[in-house]
Design an enzyme around this catalytic site. Structure first.
Site, PDB file in Angstrom:
ATOM      1  N   HIS A   1      16.366 -22.838 -17.933  1.00 24.46           N
ATOM      2  CA  HIS A   1      15.042 -23.385 -18.276  1.00 24.46           C
ATOM      3  C   HIS A   1      13.959 -22.845 -17.324  1.00 24.46           C
ATOM      4  CE1 HIS A   1      12.087 -26.398 -19.470  1.00 24.46           C
ATOM      5  NE2 HIS A   1      12.919 -26.916 -20.337  1.00 24.46           N
TER       6      HIS A   1
ATOM      7  N   ASP B   1       6.500 -25.458 -28.377  1.00 22.68           N
ATOM      8  CA  ASP B   1       7.890 -25.836 -28.068  1.00 22.68           C
ATOM      9  C   ASP B   1       8.750 -25.266 -29.195  1.00 22.68           C
ATOM     10  OD1 ASP B   1       9.457 -29.006 -27.101  1.00 22.68           O
ATOM     11  OD2 ASP B   1      10.213 -26.934 -27.206  1.00 22.68           O
TER      12      ASP B   1
ATOM     13  N   GLU C   1      12.978 -19.508 -21.855  1.00 20.13           N
ATOM     14  CA  GLU C   1      14.279 -20.115 -21.566  1.00 20.13           C
ATOM     15  C   GLU C   1      15.407 -19.482 -22.389  1.00 20.13           C
ATOM     16  OE1 GLU C   1      13.724 -24.220 -22.533  1.00 20.13           O
ATOM     17  OE2 GLU C   1      11.660 -24.199 -21.807  1.00 20.13           O
TER      18      GLU C   1
HETATM   19  O1  TA6 Z   1      12.665 -26.618 -23.200  1.00 21.74           O
HETATM   20  C1  TA6 Z   1      11.713 -27.348 -23.905  1.00 21.74           C
HETATM   21  C2  TA6 Z   1      12.004 -28.827 -23.749  1.00 21.74           C
HETATM   22  O2  TA6 Z   1      13.153 -29.208 -24.443  1.00 21.74           O
HETATM   23  C3  TA6 Z   1      10.775 -29.597 -24.205  1.00 21.74           C
HETATM   24  O3  TA6 Z   1      11.009 -30.243 -25.445  1.00 21.74           O
HETATM   25  C4  TA6 Z   1      10.528 -30.559 -23.055  1.00 21.74           C
HETATM   26  O4  TA6 Z   1      11.290 -31.741 -23.234  1.00 21.74           O
HETATM   27  C5  TA6 Z   1      11.016 -29.718 -21.886  1.00 21.74           C
HETATM   28  O5  TA6 Z   1      12.214 -29.146 -22.359  1.00 21.74           O
HETATM   29  C6  TA6 Z   1      11.158 -30.459 -20.574  1.00 21.74           C
HETATM   30  O6  TA6 Z   1      12.252 -31.317 -20.616  1.00 21.74           O
HETATM   31  P1  TA6 Z   1      12.553 -32.199 -19.285  1.00 21.74           P
HETATM   32  O7  TA6 Z   1      13.775 -32.994 -19.600  1.00 21.74           O
HETATM   33  O8  TA6 Z   1      12.774 -31.201 -18.164  1.00 21.74           O
HETATM   34  O9  TA6 Z   1      11.312 -33.000 -19.039  1.00 21.74           O
END
Ligand code: TA6
Length: 300
Positions: free
Chosen positions: A169, A215, A274
């Site tokens: 991520h 997203d 990601e």
């Molecule tokens: O990677 C995108 C995502 O899934 C978004 O939907 C948002 O939730 C982000 O990850 C951040 O997630 P987190 O659990 O780190 O706040």
């Protein structure tokens, strides 16, 4: 390679000045600097680095689930994005490009290895409760002058198969999101999570630009995505054995709503690219392994 005095992080520096810092909590890369000290990753000023919650920024490691888990799976109570990023990993060691005689090469590199396995003391207790499998994770972070590579290897040490997602991520740092464009996604299908998870196709002409909350889970044909600012290419993200790239920017309202996202206008300085495999459940047979890697190359 040095350790922070509270033993919470591992820092590696090349003789040429490039530097990477990894928090043992989540094996989260929290800083990557080039030789002139320019930071390449975005880390929230309110990121928790004390192990109280997943780090907001750097490169959180998502395993065994991306997002929240559908009810039909017994793992439905795992935390969002799983437990790899909320467990304390072990530092397994380093290897450098210096030859045995110790003279440095003109292409220095250092690889840091981290491990997390079922039964490990640092494992997030939620994992054991809701992920009843024997597994072993090895995460490698390799720094050289012009790139950072992170590799994940998940082995199934159980006598039964398990299904999982895996994703890196990565919060890339940019100067101004309104000047950013992303190429390498043309023609790719994507799930648009901002628009009720509709499946759409990225136009073939023109790059992706970020003009609001974004997203998207892409399934690109090519394995490289390039992030530019204005007409200058900044990062080339190449993935290996990962079928998806998630592109995320929370924009104003979502950034406002994230307690550990600071400064609130920090959405202008970051873009998550990601690499991962999250559009389907990967089945890992007993004794088998799942691997994937990203290489972020500094361009220009
Ligand atoms: O990677 C995108 C995502 O899934 C978004 O939907 C948002 O939730 C982000 O990850 C951040 O997630 P987190 O659990 O780190 O706040």
């Amino acid at each position: 390679v040095t350790f922070s005095d509270d033993n919470s992080r591992v820092i590696a520096e090349l003789p040429t000045g490039e530097r990477v810092e990894v928090l043992l909590y989540g094996a989260t890369v929290i800083s990557w600097k080039d030789a002139s000290g320019d930071e390449k990753l975005w880390l929230s000023e309110a990121a928790k680095l004390d192990g109280s919650k997943a780090v907001r920024g750097g490169i959180p490691l998502v395993f065994p689930v991306f997002g929240s888990v559908p009810d039909h799976l017994k793992t439905k109570d795992l935390p969002q994005h799983g437990f790899a990023r909320t467990s304390r990993w072990e530092f397994l060691g380093k290897s450098t490009s210096e030859s045995l005689e110790g003279e440095t090469t003109n292409d220095p590199s250092v690889k840091l290895d981290f491990g997390l396995s079922s039964g490990a003391p640092g494992l997030d207790p939620k994992a054991a409760a809701h992920w009843p499998y024997k597994f072993n994770l090895i995460y490698s972070v390799t720094l050289n002058r012009e790139s950072l590579t992170t590799n994940i290897l998940a082995t199934n040490d159980d006598s039964q198969s398990f299904e999982c997602h895996v994703l890196l991520h990565t919060y890339l740092r940019v100067n101004d999101i309104t000047a950013v464009s992303v190429t390498g996604l043309g023609g790719a299908q994507y799930v648009d999570k901002v628009d009720s998870a509709k499946t759409k196709t990225q136009p073939t002409e023109g790059p992706l630009t970020i003009t609001g909350e974004t997203d998207r889970v892409y399934t690109p044909a090519e394995n490289t995505v390039t992030v530019s600012e204005g007409s200058t290419e900044k990062y080339r993200v190449t993935r290996d054995k990962f079928s998806n790239v998630v592109v995320w920017n929370p924009w104003i309202d979502k950034a406002e709503g994230l307690a550990d996202f600071a400064p609130k206008d920090g959405y202008r300085q970051m873009l998550c690219i990601e690499p991962g495999t999250v559009d389907s459940w990967q089945t890992v047979e007993a004794g088998d392994a799942l691997a994937g890697a990203q290489t972020i190359s500094l361009v220009g």
